[in-house]
Write an enzyme that holds these catalytic residues in place. Structure first.
Site, PDB file in Angstrom:
ATOM      1  N   LEU A  18     112.263  16.624  55.788  1.00 45.16           N
ATOM      2  CA  LEU A  18     110.986  17.224  56.182  1.00 45.16           C
ATOM      3  C   LEU A  18     109.946  17.085  55.070  1.00 45.16           C
ATOM      4  O   LEU A  18     108.777  16.778  55.337  1.00 45.16           O
ATOM      5  CB  LEU A  18     111.195  18.692  56.565  1.00 45.16           C
ATOM      6  N   SER A  50     126.656  38.645  58.454  1.00 43.47           N
ATOM      7  CA  SER A  50     126.033  38.253  59.727  1.00 43.47           C
ATOM      8  C   SER A  50     126.926  37.310  60.509  1.00 43.47           C
ATOM      9  O   SER A  50     126.958  37.356  61.734  1.00 43.47           O
ATOM     10  CB  SER A  50     124.699  37.552  59.530  1.00 43.47           C
ATOM     11  N   ARG A  57     113.132  27.214  58.696  1.00 42.60           N
ATOM     12  CA  ARG A  57     111.932  27.523  59.465  1.00 42.60           C
ATOM     13  C   ARG A  57     110.816  26.658  58.889  1.00 42.60           C
ATOM     14  O   ARG A  57     110.573  26.672  57.675  1.00 42.60           O
ATOM     15  CB  ARG A  57     111.626  29.009  59.286  1.00 42.60           C
ATOM     16  N   LYS A  61     108.782  33.057  75.516  1.00 38.51           N
ATOM     17  CA  LYS A  61     109.649  34.122  76.016  1.00 38.51           C
ATOM     18  C   LYS A  61     108.789  35.227  76.632  1.00 38.51           C
ATOM     19  O   LYS A  61     107.602  35.316  76.360  1.00 38.51           O
ATOM     20  CB  LYS A  61     110.517  34.672  74.878  1.00 38.51           C
ATOM     21  N   HIS A  68     112.702  25.426  68.897  1.00 37.07           N
ATOM     22  CA  HIS A  68     114.001  25.481  68.212  1.00 37.07           C
ATOM     23  C   HIS A  68     114.771  24.189  68.468  1.00 37.07           C
ATOM     24  O   HIS A  68     114.973  23.814  69.618  1.00 37.07           O
ATOM     25  CB  HIS A  68     114.860  26.637  68.736  1.00 37.07           C
ATOM     26  N   GLU A 120     120.020  24.714  62.362  1.00 41.51           N
ATOM     27  CA  GLU A 120     119.013  25.182  63.319  1.00 41.51           C
ATOM     28  C   GLU A 120     117.639  25.133  62.656  1.00 41.51           C
ATOM     29  O   GLU A 120     117.434  25.735  61.601  1.00 41.51           O
ATOM     30  CB  GLU A 120     119.302  26.620  63.780  1.00 41.51           C
ATOM     31  N   GLU A 180     106.769  41.228  65.353  1.00 47.23           N
ATOM     32  CA  GLU A 180     107.626  41.549  66.500  1.00 47.23           C
ATOM     33  C   GLU A 180     109.036  41.850  66.013  1.00 47.23           C
ATOM     34  O   GLU A 180     109.693  42.765  66.499  1.00 47.23           O
ATOM     35  CB  GLU A 180     107.611  40.364  67.477  1.00 47.23           C
ATOM     36  N   HIS A 181     109.501  41.078  65.027  1.00 46.91           N
ATOM     37  CA  HIS A 181     110.834  41.287  64.454  1.00 46.91           C
ATOM     38  C   HIS A 181     110.900  42.669  63.796  1.00 46.91           C
ATOM     39  O   HIS A 181     111.854  43.421  63.993  1.00 46.91           O
ATOM     40  CB  HIS A 181     111.116  40.174  63.443  1.00 46.91           C
TER      41      HIS A 181
HETATM   42  P1  GTP Z   1     121.552  33.674  69.234  1.00 52.70           P
HETATM   43  O1  GTP Z   1     121.524  32.782  68.023  1.00 52.70           O
HETATM   44  O2  GTP Z   1     122.895  34.213  69.514  1.00 52.70           O
HETATM   45  O3  GTP Z   1     120.493  34.724  69.173  1.00 52.70           O
HETATM   46  O4  GTP Z   1     121.255  32.789  70.501  1.00 52.70           O
HETATM   47  P2  GTP Z   1     120.420  31.466  70.584  1.00 52.70           P
HETATM   48  O5  GTP Z   1     120.788  30.558  69.475  1.00 52.70           O
HETATM   49  O6  GTP Z   1     120.549  30.963  71.968  1.00 52.70           O
HETATM   50  O7  GTP Z   1     118.979  32.020  70.368  1.00 52.70           O
HETATM   51  P3  GTP Z   1     117.549  31.339  70.283  1.00 52.70           P
HETATM   52  O8  GTP Z   1     117.612  29.892  69.972  1.00 52.70           O
HETATM   53  O9  GTP Z   1     116.803  31.743  71.490  1.00 52.70           O
HETATM   54  O10 GTP Z   1     116.936  32.146  69.052  1.00 52.70           O
HETATM   55  C1  GTP Z   1     117.518  32.110  67.795  1.00 52.70           C
HETATM   56  C2  GTP Z   1     116.585  32.640  66.707  1.00 52.70           C
HETATM   57  O11 GTP Z   1     115.201  32.526  67.067  1.00 52.70           O
HETATM   58  C3  GTP Z   1     116.728  34.109  66.394  1.00 52.70           C
HETATM   59  O12 GTP Z   1     117.759  34.312  65.467  1.00 52.70           O
HETATM   60  C4  GTP Z   1     115.352  34.452  65.800  1.00 52.70           C
HETATM   61  O13 GTP Z   1     115.238  33.981  64.468  1.00 52.70           O
HETATM   62  C5  GTP Z   1     114.434  33.624  66.641  1.00 52.70           C
HETATM   63  N1  GTP Z   1     113.981  34.359  67.849  1.00 52.70           N
HETATM   64  C6  GTP Z   1     114.386  34.149  69.121  1.00 52.70           C
HETATM   65  N2  GTP Z   1     113.764  34.987  69.962  1.00 52.70           N
HETATM   66  C7  GTP Z   1     112.940  35.757  69.216  1.00 52.70           C
HETATM   67  C8  GTP Z   1     112.017  36.830  69.530  1.00 52.70           C
HETATM   68  O14 GTP Z   1     111.864  37.242  70.667  1.00 52.70           O
HETATM   69  N3  GTP Z   1     111.334  37.384  68.489  1.00 52.70           N
HETATM   70  C9  GTP Z   1     111.492  36.957  67.212  1.00 52.70           C
HETATM   71  N4  GTP Z   1     110.766  37.572  66.250  1.00 52.70           N
HETATM   72  N5  GTP Z   1     112.348  35.955  66.878  1.00 52.70           N
HETATM   73  C10 GTP Z   1     113.069  35.367  67.861  1.00 52.70           C
HETATM   74 MG    MG Z   2     120.880  31.050  67.310  1.00 52.46          MG
END
Ligand code: GTP
Ligand code: MG
Length: 241
Positions: free
Chosen positions: A57, A85, A113, A148, A156, A175, A190-191
């Site tokens: 990057l 975690s 990020r 969302k 992502h 990720e 929001e977090h």
């Molecule tokens: P998990 O990793 O189990 O949560 O499922 P996933 O990998 O399907 O989730 P996703 O890719 O939707 O989101 C992963 C990451 O994105 C989270 O750990 C957050 O860092 C960020 N994220 C996702 N949704 C939100 C949200 O609604 N608000 C905020 N602030 N961050 C979010």
């Molecule tokens: Mg995830």
């Protein structure tokens, strides 16, 4: 190269990790000495994968600076998921707490990020990275095209990147969350609200509604500012959304 990378935790210390894992193994008997060694080896590979992607990057950002006098990346943040975690997530998902289970089920142990200046930058940087022939795209979730319900926006992408050790190439997931400064500004608040559990329900839902309005306003502001930026650079305009 001049991009800024913020490391969201101090560099991995093997001694610290061992101490924390020993504590955990006493509590629930899941990690024995072999597993601790295996876990530390695995985290080393995730760390390597995270460095590989962030270097790619930085190189892209540097190239844009030279070619277009524009840095698409404002800054980056990177982190390895903490032991606590990792174990918490496996338990929440009802998965075995073991090294193989981490490899098979968790794709966000290494996370980056990428905070960009404009939405165009998000897509150009992510597209150029995804097109690189030595890495694979495992999964894409585009919460910019499809935000969302709460208003969250980001792109992502989970990449698999080869990390070369003495034993050969280990394809390792990272990720990457690509977002603009405005999206990041919104997501941080929001977090914070989500983890503020001592607010009364009425306040919480009022703030959530306000945040949804803010997400829409920020999106409009971004389109307008993006258009000014495109005009300065002689690029076509974006439609209002
Ligand atoms: P998990 O990793 O189990 O949560 O499922 P996933 O990998 O399907 O989730 P996703 O890719 O939707 O989101 C992963 C990451 O994105 C989270 O750990 C957050 O860092 C960020 N994220 C996702 N949704 C939100 C949200 O609604 N608000 C905020 N602030 N961050 C979010
Ligand atoms: Mg995830």
């Amino acid at each position: 190269m001049s991009s800024v990378i913020l490391d969201r935790q101090s560099k991995m210390s093997t001694t610290d990790l061992k101490a924390r894992l020993k504590g955990l193994s006493l509590a629930d008997g899941t990690f024995n000495t072999d597993q601790i060694t295996e876990f530390i080896d695995l985290m080393q590979v995730y760390e390597g994968a995270m460095y590989e992607i962030s270097t790619k990057l930085e190189i892209l950002d540097g190239e844009f600076q030279v070619r277009f006098s524009h840095n698409p990346i404002h800054h980056m943040e990177r982190r390895l998921k903490s032991v606590n975690s990792i174990i918490g997530k496996l338990e929440r998902k009802g998965l075995p707490v073991a090294v193989n289970s981490i490899k098979d089920n968790l794709f966000d142990v290494a996370g980056i990020r990428v905070i960009c200046n404009y939405r165009d930058d998000v897509y150009s940087v992510s597209n150029y990275l995804s097109a690189q022939s030595d890495i694979q795209v495992l999964r894409v979730k585009d919460y910019i095209k499809n935000p969302k319900q709460n208003g969250y926006r980001s792109l992502h992408v989970i990449y698999a990147v080869p990390v070369f050790l003495s034993s050969g190439a280990h394809y390792t997931p990272v990720e990457v969350q690509f977002r603009t400064i405005a999206m990041d500004y919104w997501a941080s608040l929001e977090h914070a609200l989500r983890y503020k559990t001592d607010l009364p329900d009425a306040k919480l839902s009022e703030h959530s509604q306000t945040l949804l309005d803010c997400a829409r306003s920020l999106q409009n502001i971004e389109v307008q500012m993006q258009n000014i930026h495109r005009d300065i650079n002689g690029a076509p305009q974006v439609e209002e959304t």
